[in-house]
Design a protein around this motif. Structure first.
Motif, PDB file in Angstrom:
ATOM      1  N   MET A   1       0.823  -1.216   0.000  1.00 50.20           N
ATOM      2  CA  MET A   1       0.000   0.000   0.000  1.00 50.20           C
ATOM      3  C   MET A   1       0.858   1.268   0.000  1.00 50.20           C
ATOM      4  N   PHE A   2       2.106   1.123   0.453  1.00 47.18           N
ATOM      5  CA  PHE A   2       2.963   2.299   0.546  1.00 47.18           C
ATOM      6  C   PHE A   2       3.719   2.564  -0.744  1.00 47.18           C
TER       7      PHE A   2
ATOM      8  N   VAL B   1       3.073   3.433  -3.952  1.00 41.70           N
ATOM      9  CA  VAL B   1       2.886   4.622  -4.793  1.00 41.70           C
ATOM     10  C   VAL B   1       3.354   5.899  -4.094  1.00 41.70           C
ATOM     11  N   PRO B   2       2.872   6.179  -2.873  1.00 40.28           N
ATOM     12  CA  PRO B   2       3.326   7.414  -2.248  1.00 40.28           C
ATOM     13  C   PRO B   2       4.828   7.436  -1.989  1.00 40.28           C
ATOM     14  N   GLN B   3       5.385   6.281  -1.576  1.00 44.17           N
ATOM     15  CA  GLN B   3       6.822   6.254  -1.325  1.00 44.17           C
ATOM     16  C   GLN B   3       7.605   6.526  -2.599  1.00 44.17           C
TER      17      GLN B   3
ATOM     18  N   MET C   1       7.474  10.233  -3.237  1.00 48.90           N
ATOM     19  CA  MET C   1       8.312  10.999  -2.315  1.00 48.90           C
ATOM     20  C   MET C   1       9.780  10.861  -2.684  1.00 48.90           C
TER      21      MET C   1
ATOM     22  N   PRO D   1       3.111   8.763   4.071  1.00 51.27           N
ATOM     23  CA  PRO D   1       2.574   8.180   2.835  1.00 51.27           C
ATOM     24  C   PRO D   1       1.088   7.850   2.913  1.00 51.27           C
ATOM     25  N   ILE D   2       0.612   7.534   4.112  1.00 52.14           N
ATOM     26  CA  ILE D   2      -0.810   7.200   4.225  1.00 52.14           C
ATOM     27  C   ILE D   2      -1.648   8.430   3.870  1.00 52.14           C
TER      28      ILE D   2
ATOM     29  N   TYR E   1      -0.385  11.089   2.183  1.00 48.89           N
ATOM     30  CA  TYR E   1       0.018  11.499   0.844  1.00 48.89           C
ATOM     31  C   TYR E   1      -0.691  10.668  -0.219  1.00 48.89           C
ATOM     32  N   SER E   2      -0.854   9.395   0.067  1.00 43.80           N
ATOM     33  CA  SER E   2      -1.519   8.510  -0.873  1.00 43.80           C
ATOM     34  C   SER E   2      -2.964   8.967  -1.086  1.00 43.80           C
TER      35      SER E   2
ATOM     36  N   LEU F   1      -2.812  11.936  -3.296  1.00 45.14           N
ATOM     37  CA  LEU F   1      -2.506  11.552  -4.688  1.00 45.14           C
ATOM     38  C   LEU F   1      -3.703  10.921  -5.380  1.00 45.14           C
TER      39      LEU F   1
ATOM     40  N   ALA G   1      -2.807   5.042  -6.658  1.00 45.32           N
ATOM     41  CA  ALA G   1      -2.898   5.529  -5.274  1.00 45.32           C
ATOM     42  C   ALA G   1      -4.299   5.286  -4.731  1.00 45.32           C
TER      43      ALA G   1
END
Lengths: 497, 319
Positions: free
Chosen positions: A341-342, A344-346, A349, B33-34, B36-37, B40, B293
């Motif tokens: 789950m992490f 895409v955002p990771q 970043m 990220p939680i 940020y996701s 996104l 996302a």
């Protein structure tokens, strides 16, 4: 219980037979494998292990078909029912095409052309003698002379027999010895088992049978679990084009009879037959570089994860901080979130930080390991606080308490965490795949390199397997050395809960 | 008093210093990220794979994932592949968790005897656990391959040339591809559960079984009424890690089947082994960053629900 006796004996004999089969199989293959490794490093193959390229095979097939056509037309009555010819199987493709192929090529003025891919030539087509010839020759390791006999069956010609006078290679010479050794060991085991059976009092023979069965079941289990890796090693030593050829008589015999280390040389770009790389980057773009990259990434990551986790665990276990238990509970709860789950955002970043494609990016997001903190805290809880107090009274600073008292005491578990983290980053395929900058091949790590290689050289199975060895062998060796740490570390989380 | 507060503060301060590096990285790379996701997931996909030209699309990603639309043929899902990937994940977990537990429990029971060389068997069964998933997947992909794979070759001596393993191969059919992946993964991972079960089995005192023997309980009853209840914590752990493992499944699918072979379900062509992790990767690989996302967010919510349900279920059973 006396009427059980015949059944027991039948059971015992059956188990002995199974034992014999397993043991001959295992020892035969293992010994052959050992011989093969030695032979592959010390002996050049007697004949060139390179099989005739696929284009030649197609041509071979075409020639034979045309030859038969011509033969049929030259013989309007179609009276010829039987043909025979002989051919010398030698190392060059010209030599391969010699013998009856070349002779008829001259006679009928045929030219060599056409292609066929490697897999396709394994399809057995009963109407095409040539393909059968191809198969048969390679199954017989392509050595020595071959005598062919063709027989007419209605409209088509079929290959009837192929007779080989084989050259003897080192593997062939050692084959008998290896087999003999495997049989001797197996007979020895059988004799020992029978002696033990005779020594066992009759009343306990049923238990003896059960134990024997148990052992055999476990050994078969180990064979099944280990088979893929044994297959990988064996295939890594097979010559290009022969990887998928099996011993027809015994498909369980998977160790090649004509081993070569060319696959390893090729994935390391050390094979002189490969086209010379002038580009220094391209020259380094091989699995030794990937290996070093993986080693670097995994070691660095493991070091920092261990350090950070130890520091955090020290606080959670031994020091005071408001709400630290609530914080710890929260950390544990995040462990339930699947790591995917992490992704895409990771990725966003890391790339916005401008780190995409660097080695740092390959482990940076995974440095905060809640699992590591959990594991180390569990252990540190068992260290008596009085030790720390004593050090503090002696005037040790907080850092000294941590580095001089805690770290040495927690060393076994720290080592375990180090190994586990190393392992995680060694196989962290998905993340490394998405942050790898393929424009810079020197930053590729092992799993990514393997995936890339497999995409490019789909049919070079020997090379794919030898590349896999670079990932498997170091970890397997590490496991054998430090298996206590691995097993305890990986299972600890569950047992303690 | 003041001194003690000061000391307290100092203690807290040093605690914070020790914790800071970890917390910082945790906050940046796991907590942020939680959020940020989520942010996104309201953006669309860039046309040029760049990360800066994302376009605000509001909740349309979520509508696309979860919504339905009307067609002449009736109501249809906007993104059947997503729902299908959940089904496949469910199947994957549904097959792999019970089979995995059965295999590792079976091995543990076999090993829970007085055996010479027990350590050898333990290590041998555990070893594949530590090896790289991608490599194991690649090897198994080749073993399963039709015509030339090891399995095809071995099957021909027993079943002849025309058997399924030789013509299609286990990974070539939509029906067998997923179970084949599961089998490979169980052979890789069974040793892990085996160690857990073995440790637990060895902790069960022999006296309980002896008492049961005296009471006339058979072997099966002993297993069902004594062994299984005492192994419950391990069973729960295996189920929870199995669920997380299925949701995280990617590498094995990537290495062995690439989501295929395609099957047609309800008029849609779908990948028979395309688990949610693989589907997510495919969207991401295709440059649909915002969409990926949003999918991760939906999956995250689903995971939370599943975890919550599991906890309810298991804590209820404990009582």
């Amino acid at each position: 219980m006396k009427n059980m006796s015949p059944i027991r004996i039948v059971g015992f004999v059956a188990l002995l037979a199974v034992l014999m089969t397993i043991s001959v199989g295992i020892f035969g293959q293992l010994l052959k494998f050992g011989t093969m490794v030695v032979v592959s490093f010390t002996h050049q193959p007697v004949v060139n292990p390179k099989f005739p390229p696929a284009s030649d095979l197609k041509a071979f097939q075409q020639i034979i078909n045309k030859f038969f056509e011509a033969y049929n037309s030259s013989d309007p009555g179609n009276t010829i029912e039987h043909l025979s010819s002989s051919s010398t199987l030698e190392k060059t493709k010209e030599a391969f095409a010699s013998g009856f192929v070349k002779r008829y090529q001259n006679d009928f003025g045929l030219s060599l052309s056409g292609t066929v891919n490697k897999e396709e030539s394994f399809v057995q087509d009963s109407s095409l003698g040539a393909k059968i010839v191809y198969r048969t020759i390679f199954d017989k390791e392509k050595k020595g002379n071959a005598d062919f006999e063709f027989v007419r069956e209605g409209e088509v010609w079929k290959l009837k027999t192929v007779d080989f006078t084989r050259l003897r290679t080192t593997m062939d010479k050692s084959g008998k010895f290896v087999q003999g050794a495997a049989f001797s060991i197996s007979y020895l085991i059988i004799v020992v088992v029978i002696l033990k059976w005779l020594k066992t009092p009759v009343a306990r023979r049923y238990d003896f049978l059960k134990m024997l069965f148990l052992y055999e079941a476990l050994v078969i289990g180990v064979v099944v679990v280990m088979f893929p890796f044994f297959w990988m090693f064996s295939t890594a030593f097979k010559a290009s084009g022969t990887e998928l050829i099996f011993n027809e008589k015994n498909p369980f015999d998977i160790v090649p009879n004509e081993p070569t280390i060319n696959n390893f040389k090729r994935v390391l770009k050390m094979d002189p037959e490969q086209e010379a790389q002038t580009d220094p980057i391209e020259k380094k773009n091989n699995f030794s570089t990937y290996f070093v990259n993986s080693l670097l990434v995994a070691t660095t990551a493991a070091f920092f994860v261990t350090l950070l986790s130890a520091m955090a665990a020290y606080v959670f276990s031994k020091k005071e901080l408001p709400y630290k238990n609530a914080l710890f509970g929260f950390l544990l709860a995040t462990m339930m979130i699947p790591g995917l789950m992490f992704m895409v955002p990771q990725f966003f970043m890391i790339c916005k930080m401008g780190l995409c494609g660097t080695k740092l990016a390959m482990f940076l997001p995974h440095l905060a390991s809640v699992f590591g903190v959990f594991m180390l805290k569990q252990f540190m809880d068992t260290i008596p606080s009085s030790l720390l107090e004593a050090a503090r009274i002696d005037g040790a600073s907080e850092w000294q308490v941590f580095s001089v008292v805690i770290i040495p005491l927690a060393m076994p578990i720290i080592l375990t965490l180090f190994l586990l983290t190393f392992l995680f980053h060694w196989s962290n395929f998905l993340w490394q795949l998405i942050v790898t900058d393929f424009a810079n091949p020197l930053s590729i790590t092992l799993p990514v390199g393997l995936a890339l290689f497999r995409g490019q050289y789909t049919s070079e199975i020997g090379q794919i397997m030898s590349a896999s060895c670079f990932s498997i062998v170091p970890i397997a060796v590490l496991f054998l050395i430090a298996q206590k740490y691995f097993i305890e570390g990986m299972t600890q989380g569950a047992v303690k809960e | 008093m003041i001194v003690s507060i000061l000391k307290m503060k100092k203690e807290n301060f040093s605690s914070l210093l020790f914790l800071l590096p970890f917390l910082l990285l945790f906050g940046i790379f796991l907590l942020f990220p939680i959020i940020y996701s989520f942010f996104l997931s309201f953006y669309g996909s860039p046309k040029d794979f760049s990360l800066s030209n994302l376009e605000w699309v509001g909740i349309s990603n979520y509508v696309q994932i979860l919504g339905i639309h009307q067609t002449p043929a009736g109501w249809k899902l906007n993104d059947p592949s997503f729902w299908w990937s959940l089904v496949v994940t469910l199947f994957y977990g549904g097959i792999s968790i019970p089979l995995g537990i059965a295999a590792s429990l079976g091995l543990a029971i076999l090993l829970n005897n007085k055996l010479a060389g027990k350590n050898f068997f333990r290590s041998a069964f555990f070893l594949p656990n530590v090896l790289d998933m991608l490599v194991v997947g690649v090897i198994w992909g080749l073993i399963y391959a039709p015509k030339y794979g090891a399995l095809a070759q071995i099957s021909t001596i027993f079943l002849g040339k025309d058997n399924f393993l030789n013509t299609t191969g286990l990974l070539g059919s939509g029906l067998t591809a997923l179970p084949a992946v599961v089998i490979a993964m169980i052979l890789k991972g069974a040793g892990f559960g085996m160690i857990l079960f073995l440790a637990a089995l060895q902790n069960i005192p022999e006296a309980i079984y002896e008492a049961a023997d005296i009471d006339g309980a058979g072997k099966w009853e002993q297993f069902r009424l004594i062994t299984i209840p005492l192994l419950k914590p391990i069973l729960i752990f295996m189920v929870i890690t199995g669920v997380i493992g299925s949701l995280n499944a990617f590498t094995e699918i990537y290495a062995m089947t690439s989501g295929g072979p395609q099957v047609v379900v309800g008029g849609e062509t779908l990948g028979s082994t395309s688990v949610s992790g693989y589907y997510l990767y495919k969207q991401f690989e295709g440059g649909k960053y915002g969409y990926a996302a949003a999918i991760s967010y939906v999956l995250l919510i689903l995971t939370l629900i599943v975890t919550f349900l599991q906890q309810k279920l298991f804590s209820a059973e404990h009582r």
